[in-house]
Write an enzyme that holds these catalytic residues in place. Structure first.
Site, PDB file in Angstrom:
ATOM      1  N   HIS A  58       0.839  -1.212   0.000  1.00 18.04           N
ATOM      2  CA  HIS A  58       0.000   0.000   0.000  1.00 18.04           C
ATOM      3  C   HIS A  58       0.864   1.247   0.000  1.00 18.04           C
ATOM      4  CE1 HIS A  58      -3.762   2.122   0.410  1.00 18.04           C
ATOM      5  NE2 HIS A  58      -3.296   2.822   1.436  1.00 18.04           N
ATOM      6  N   ARG A  84      -5.324  15.053   7.098  1.00 15.57           N
ATOM      7  CA  ARG A  84      -5.808  14.882   5.731  1.00 15.57           C
ATOM      8  C   ARG A  84      -5.943  16.234   5.016  1.00 15.57           C
ATOM      9  NH1 ARG A  84     -11.454  12.302   3.565  1.00 15.57           N
ATOM     10  NH2 ARG A  84     -12.198  14.332   4.277  1.00 15.57           N
ATOM     11  N   TYR A 123      -4.483   7.961  -6.645  1.00 14.52           N
ATOM     12  CA  TYR A 123      -5.694   8.766  -6.857  1.00 14.52           C
ATOM     13  C   TYR A 123      -5.429  10.195  -7.310  1.00 14.52           C
ATOM     14  CZ  TYR A 123      -4.949  10.102  -1.892  1.00 14.52           C
ATOM     15  OH  TYR A 123      -4.435  10.536  -0.700  1.00 14.52           O
ATOM     16  N   HIS A 207     -11.697   3.940  -3.501  1.00 17.49           N
ATOM     17  CA  HIS A 207     -10.894   4.543  -2.429  1.00 17.49           C
ATOM     18  C   HIS A 207     -11.313   4.066  -1.055  1.00 17.49           C
ATOM     19  CE1 HIS A 207      -9.787   7.576   0.611  1.00 17.49           C
ATOM     20  NE2 HIS A 207      -8.690   7.684  -0.102  1.00 17.49           N
ATOM     21  N   GLU A 236     -10.666   2.515   8.934  1.00 15.00           N
ATOM     22  CA  GLU A 236      -9.415   3.001   9.515  1.00 15.00           C
ATOM     23  C   GLU A 236      -9.679   3.835  10.764  1.00 15.00           C
ATOM     24  OE1 GLU A 236      -7.017   5.477   6.946  1.00 15.00           O
ATOM     25  OE2 GLU A 236      -5.245   5.181   8.186  1.00 15.00           O
ATOM     26  N   HIS A 270      -5.924  -1.361   6.010  1.00 17.73           N
ATOM     27  CA  HIS A 270      -6.135  -0.910   7.401  1.00 17.73           C
ATOM     28  C   HIS A 270      -7.026  -1.893   8.167  1.00 17.73           C
ATOM     29  CE1 HIS A 270      -3.909   2.494   6.165  1.00 17.73           C
ATOM     30  NE2 HIS A 270      -4.879   3.036   5.467  1.00 17.73           N
ATOM     31  N   ASP A 321       2.266   2.998   3.003  1.00 22.33           N
ATOM     32  CA  ASP A 321       1.170   3.962   2.938  1.00 22.33           C
ATOM     33  C   ASP A 321       1.643   5.404   2.774  1.00 22.33           C
ATOM     34  OD1 ASP A 321      -1.211   5.340   3.218  1.00 22.33           O
ATOM     35  OD2 ASP A 321      -1.883   4.312   5.001  1.00 22.33           O
TER      36      ASP A 321
END
Ligand code: NGQ
Ligand code: ZN
Length: 455
Positions: A58, A84, A123, A207, A236, A270, A321
């Protein structure tokens, strides 16, 4: 003629450490023969400890550029969601040239630490203004180019990203680069098809259940050629679980499993917040749980229920990740230590058949990572990629060690990188700890970061 064999005093074969093995491969980089009880020849390529390279299942490559840049407390309480917002700020600036430079640096670092394959959960599709590039697959191709430049094997997973949250909430302005419909994603899969070969696979990744509806997931699943991998972020954060229940009456993993779609092709990334029934359900489906310990720690996600999942026979692999770490050792070490801290116990990751924690973790992550990649990797066996790590047997930690203590020592003792040489598809691309193109790749990354650091 190029090198086509390697003598290993100790090779980590599917059955475990085996002495006196000669590995043979062909021009395409596939292993053709595993010769047992071989006699070491003075003039041949040889090594003490040889293992299969790991899959990093990932990756969001662009996030490598912001590793370390989000560790300052904000005015209000920090969380996954405030992180985020910062991550989106970076995502909005990255150009095709930059994503290639960042991904090349990242993949080179991963290779030097022992990853030989990566699954790229991609993405960042559209241009900065939200329009498509002339070629919609532009950004994906840049990432694939970076993989080729470094030599790492890649599974490109174009992401389906249509909504901001459950109940089909419209995307935010700062999510505009991610915007894809089912048709868009299938177009990307089609356009990337010519890239497919033994080193490059193409799958798909809805996603999350926030960003893709169950109907859309059914549609991409139905249209995707069989045997291609499907990855998804799931459960997650507890806020996501609560929102899923509020919107659908079900928990995320429960909702996904109830579609009846989930099988060995899937990687559930996750899968942190699970009921016991969900733990059993993922294990029974044959899907891989994609555990990203260092990122999950960095973002404050929570703990995966490893003991119950292992007891249920569940498959798992590891991913870096957000790339706060590029080391499989750190990923696996933290996985085990998180469980020890949580449960106030020791030696958690093992089974009656394999009590060596280091061996259990490496072997399971090899198998799970390989499955999630959809590629023939993760085993020193005929037909698989000749992806091999040679450990530095001159390091004091390994000098004179018997093979059954190697993985425990490597994973749990010290911080030196014990990976000396790395072969991918039969080509040595890391020698004495250095990647063959390290100088150029690093320079391009430093140049690219001069602009991005200002953000
Ligand atoms: C991602 N990363 O897509 O990069 C996500 C954050 C989201 C992690 N979950 C964004 N670690 O989940 O909406
Ligand atoms: Zn992710």
């Amino acid at each position: 003629m190029s090198q086509r064999s390697l003598f290993a005093a100790n090779a980590y074969l599917p059955q475990g450490w085996t002495c006196n093995v000669r590995l043979h491969w062909n021009a395409d980089g596939a292993l053709t023969e595993i010769e047992l009880s071989a006699q070491r020849q003075a003039n041949e390529a040889q090594a003490e400890f040889v293992l299969p390279g790991m899959t990093n299942l990932h990756s969001h490559a662009f996030q490598r550029a912001m590793a370390g840049m989000t560790e300052m407390a904000g005015e209000s309480k920090d969380s996954f969601w405030t992180w985020r917002d910062l991550m989106y700020r970076y995502a909005l600036h990255i150009t095709p040239e930059q994503i290639q430079a960042i991904a090349a640096q990242l993949y080179m670092e991963c290779l030097r630490q022992g990853y030989t394959s990566v699954c790229e959960f991609h993405y960042l599709h559209r241009a900065i203004d939200g329009n498509w590039y002339a070629r919609p697959e532009e950004m994906a191709l840049r990432v694939i180019s970076a993989a080729k430049q470094t030599g790492i094997g890649v599974t490109m997973l174009p992401v389906l990203y249509s909504y901001a949250d459950f109940n089909a909430q419209p995307l935010r302005h700062d999510q505009r680069r991610f915007t894809t419909s089912v048709d868009d994603v299938l177009t990307l899969v089609d356009n990337l098809a010519p890239e497919r070969n033994a080193q490059v696979e193409v799958g798909v990744a809805p996603h999350s259940l926030r960003a893709a509806s169950i109907d859309q997931i059914r549609a991409v699943h139905a249209a995707l050629p069989t045997n291609r991998p499907l990855h998804i972020h799931i459960a997650e954060q507890t806020k996501e679980v609560d929102a899923c229940i509020a919107a659908t009456g079900k928990r995320p993993v429960e909702l996904l499993l109830d579609t009846g779609l989930v099988d060995q092709r899937w990687c559930l990334v996750h899968a942190t917040h699970l009921t016991k029934t969900e733990v059993q359900g993922i294990a029974a489906s044959g899907a891989v749980a994609g555990i990203c310990t260092t990122t999950e720690g960095n973002l404050g996600d929570g703990f995966f229920d490893l003991p119950d999942y292992i007891a249920a026979g569940g498959r798992f692999g590891i991913g870096s990740d957000s790339h706060v770490s590029q080391s499989p050792v750190e990923e696996l070490r933290w996985l085990e230590y998180g469980q020890r801290l949580r449960l106030q116990g020791r030696n958690i990751a093992n089974t009656a058949d394999q009590r060596q924690v280091g061996d259990f973790l490496w072997q399971q992550a090899l198998l799970g990572g390989a499955q999630a990649s959809g590629r023939q990797v993760g085993q020193l066996a005929r037909g698989y990629r000749a992806d091999m790590l040679i450990l530095n047997d001159h390091h004091p930690n390994l000098a004179g060690l018997t093979s059954n203590a190697v993985l425990n020592t490597w994973l749990f003792a010290g911080n030196d990188n014990l990976v000396r040489d790395v072969y991918v598809a039969g080509k040595r691309i890391v020698q004495d700890g250095r990647h063959v193109a390290q100088t150029e790749i690093q320079q391009a990354y430093v140049d690219c970061m001069r602009n991005l650091r200002a953000l």
